[in-house]
Design an enzyme around this catalytic site. Structure first.
Site, PDB file in Angstrom:
ATOM      1  N   GLN A  21       0.809  -1.220   0.000  1.00 22.50           N
ATOM      2  CA  GLN A  21       0.000   0.000   0.000  1.00 22.50           C
ATOM      3  C   GLN A  21       0.845   1.275   0.000  1.00 22.50           C
ATOM      4  O   GLN A  21       0.347   2.352  -0.287  1.00 22.50           O
ATOM      5  CB  GLN A  21      -0.947  -0.003   1.206  1.00 22.50           C
ATOM      6  CG  GLN A  21      -1.976  -1.125   1.114  1.00 22.50           C
ATOM      7  CD  GLN A  21      -2.881  -1.181   2.325  1.00 22.50           C
ATOM      8  OE1 GLN A  21      -2.585  -1.883   3.286  1.00 22.50           O
ATOM      9  NE2 GLN A  21      -3.991  -0.466   2.302  1.00 22.50           N
ATOM     10  N   HIS A 115       0.860  -9.331   4.320  1.00 20.40           N
ATOM     11  CA  HIS A 115      -0.259  -8.392   4.384  1.00 20.40           C
ATOM     12  C   HIS A 115      -0.950  -8.394   3.005  1.00 20.40           C
ATOM     13  O   HIS A 115      -0.693  -7.550   2.148  1.00 20.40           O
ATOM     14  CB  HIS A 115       0.220  -6.991   4.764  1.00 20.40           C
ATOM     15  CG  HIS A 115      -0.904  -6.073   5.196  1.00 20.40           C
ATOM     16  ND1 HIS A 115      -0.939  -5.446   6.423  1.00 20.40           N
ATOM     17  CD2 HIS A 115      -2.039  -5.678   4.563  1.00 20.40           C
ATOM     18  CE1 HIS A 115      -2.036  -4.710   6.518  1.00 20.40           C
ATOM     19  NE2 HIS A 115      -2.727  -4.836   5.398  1.00 20.40           N
ATOM     20  N   ASN A 159      -1.711 -11.000   8.161  1.00 23.72           N
ATOM     21  CA  ASN A 159      -2.637  -9.912   8.449  1.00 23.72           C
ATOM     22  C   ASN A 159      -4.060 -10.294   8.064  1.00 23.72           C
ATOM     23  O   ASN A 159      -4.312 -10.765   6.953  1.00 23.72           O
ATOM     24  CB  ASN A 159      -2.232  -8.664   7.647  1.00 23.72           C
ATOM     25  CG  ASN A 159      -3.158  -7.496   7.920  1.00 23.72           C
ATOM     26  OD1 ASN A 159      -3.143  -6.930   9.013  1.00 23.72           O
ATOM     27  ND2 ASN A 159      -3.992  -7.136   6.945  1.00 23.72           N
ATOM     28  N   GLU A 160      -4.978 -10.082   8.973  1.00 18.52           N
ATOM     29  CA  GLU A 160      -6.403 -10.348   8.733  1.00 18.52           C
ATOM     30  C   GLU A 160      -6.608 -11.705   8.072  1.00 18.52           C
ATOM     31  O   GLU A 160      -7.100 -11.820   6.948  1.00 18.52           O
ATOM     32  CB  GLU A 160      -7.043  -9.204   7.940  1.00 18.52           C
ATOM     33  CG  GLU A 160      -7.002  -7.906   8.745  1.00 18.52           C
ATOM     34  CD  GLU A 160      -7.863  -6.782   8.204  1.00 18.52           C
ATOM     35  OE1 GLU A 160      -8.233  -6.839   7.024  1.00 18.52           O
ATOM     36  OE2 GLU A 160      -8.169  -5.858   8.961  1.00 18.52           O
TER      37      GLU A 160
HETATM   38  C1  BGC Z   1      -6.297  -3.798   6.107  1.00 20.82           C
HETATM   39  C2  BGC Z   1      -5.622  -2.607   5.478  1.00 20.82           C
HETATM   40  C3  BGC Z   1      -6.659  -1.653   4.930  1.00 20.82           C
HETATM   41  C4  BGC Z   1      -7.517  -1.171   6.089  1.00 20.82           C
HETATM   42  C5  BGC Z   1      -8.553  -0.109   5.743  1.00 20.82           C
HETATM   43  C6  BGC Z   1      -7.564  -3.484   6.840  1.00 20.82           C
HETATM   44  O1  BGC Z   1      -8.538  -4.359   6.377  1.00 20.82           O
HETATM   45  O2  BGC Z   1      -5.389  -4.533   6.891  1.00 20.82           O
HETATM   46  O3  BGC Z   1      -4.732  -3.073   4.506  1.00 20.82           O
HETATM   47  O4  BGC Z   1      -6.089  -0.584   4.249  1.00 20.82           O
HETATM   48  O5  BGC Z   1      -8.169  -2.258   6.660  1.00 20.82           O
HETATM   49  O6  BGC Z   1      -9.576  -0.600   4.948  1.00 20.82           O
END
Ligand code: BGC
Length: 413
Positions: A21, A115, A159-160
């Site tokens: 990002q 990520h 991540n997530e």
């Molecule tokens: C993610 C980020 C994303 C943010 C805002 C999260 O789901 O880890 O990569 O930019 O939310 O939407």
């Protein structure tokens, strides 16, 4: 409103970014390919992003200067291992320099090893549908830890980890997008030379087999990291909405929450911490998702402005996982920085209430340090506490950054 309180000693106050990002020109990643398909669902390509790959030193200095004591960033697998088994020492050195720069400015580095983006070659080999991916990921994690682990404060493996399933749920419900999505998936499958139902890019893998593969990847990665550095804290991060039941929606809510949150929280019970990432709430009635409530303000992402959601999700994560917690992301996409400041105020109040009630919370990371590439939405949403003029790459600090930095510095809220 409760009076101010001291936050725990050694509490991490930071801001967060993710490699794809912000770095720019992540050409070896799967996302780069997806962004450039003829019928891409991405609003625009990531391009140079905010050139963080080259400007990290001044960016890190700025985060420190604002008053924070930590910086969460991600390491890009596609750069570290551009071809299977071929590891770039120069790239590993780059990430080591980032960690060193953090220390130079008094920031503790929290590193995320995955990520959303993966190397192109991985997706051509089946990606997150392929059981062997778990071992490949663990092997990459071991290499990074050997090279940089002595300088890292804590590691988020994936991540997530639940986002593929969350996305699948949402896309299933959005009828008008189905055709467009279908075309996109067909083109992506052709680009990676895999069958359309085997498109293994992380975000598009909401199947049962992929769920067990990402969880296995996390567990094997944790083992590989611990084998290198047993005392380094390791956890995963989870996208958590405050899932509220209304008008008899408990059964539906509980079933969806089990799928999207509980299974991952339970899998984290042996971890050193869980990273909680919360932006809003979601309401469920007897027939499912209800959408935003009339009269409630919406953010740029079209979901509700609901800053108190972080307190509710921290409590839920604590209840199910029972391990220390870290707010690894929290923030708002808005053009109006006064709303961001207000959002942080309410969010921090709810974090403070959780601490008062005895929850073990180790840190708070605002998403995001800078306005950046918001995946399919491109550069329009503004999550940053620092704006970036992408023509000149000039950084412009927003008032919310000064405010949050001062809170961080005082360790009191
Ligand atoms: C993610 C980020 C994303 C943010 C805002 C999260 O789901 O880890 O990569 O930019 O939310 O939407």
């Amino acid at each position: 409103m409760n009076p101010t309180m001291n936050f725990p000693e050694h509490f991490l106050w930071g801001t967060a970014t993710a490699a794809h990002q912000v770095e720019g020109n992540n050409t070896n990643s799967d996302s780069w390919v997806l962004e450039h398909l003829p019928d891409t669902i991405f609003a625009e390509p990531s391009g140079d992003a905010i050139d963080h790959y080259h400007r990290y030193a001044e960016d890190i200095a700025l985060v420190a200067q604002l008053g924070f004591n930590s910086y969460r960033f991600s390491i890009e697998w596609a750069r570290v291992e551009p071809e299977p088994g071929c590891f770039s020492m120069a790239v590993l050195d780059h990430y080591r320099r980032m960690c060193e720069t953090c220390h130079q400015y008094g920031l503790k580095p929290v590193a995320t090893y995955h990520h959303f983006t993966s190397p192109r070659w991985l997706v051509s080999q089946g990606g997150w549908h392929e059981p062997e991916t778990a071992e490949k990921f663990a092997n990459y994690c071991q290499k990074v830890t050997r090279h940089c682990g002595d300088l890292i404060e804590a590691i988020c493996t994936i991540n997530e980890i639940n986002i593929p399933h969350m996305a699948a749920h949402i896309w299933m419900e959005e009828d008008d997008d189905k055709e467009r999505m279908g075309r996109f998936i067909m083109q992506a499958a052709r680009a990676f030379q895999v069958p359309p139902d085997r498109l293994g890019a992380f975000m598009f893998c909401g199947t049962e087999d992929a769920r067990s593969i990402v969880l296995a990847a996390h567990h094997q990665a944790r083992q590989a990291i611990k084998a290198e550095r047993p005392s380094l804290p390791v956890g995963l991060t989870i996208a958590m909405e405050d899932m509220q039941a209304v008008d008899g929606g408990e059964a539906v809510r509980n079933e969806i929450r089990r799928e999207l949150q509980d299974l991952y929280l339970e899998a984290a019970r042996d971890d050193d911490f869980v990273g909680v990432q919360t932006y809003s709430r979601e309401r469920f009635g007897q027939d499912g998702r209800l959408g935003p409530q009339e009269g409630v303000e919406l953010t740029q992402m079209r979901y509700e402005y609901w800053p108190q959601a972080i307190g509710a999700t921290l409590r839920y994560a604590h209840q199910v996982a029972g391990v220390p917690l870290m707010v690894t992301e929290n923030g708002i996409g808005t053009q109006d920085d006064t709303r961001r400041l207000a959002y942080f105020q309410t969010a921090l109040q709810s974090v403070a209430d959780c601490l008062r009630d005895g929850l073990d919370i180790r840190g708070y990371f605002a998403w995001s340090s800078f306005d950046n590439f918001e995946w399919m939405f491109g550069y329009r949403p503004q999550f940053g506490i620092v704006a970036v003029n992408r023509a000149t790459q000039e950084r412009v600090v927003k008032p919310s950054a000064h405010w949050l930095g001062k809170v961080a510095q005082s360790n009191r809220f």
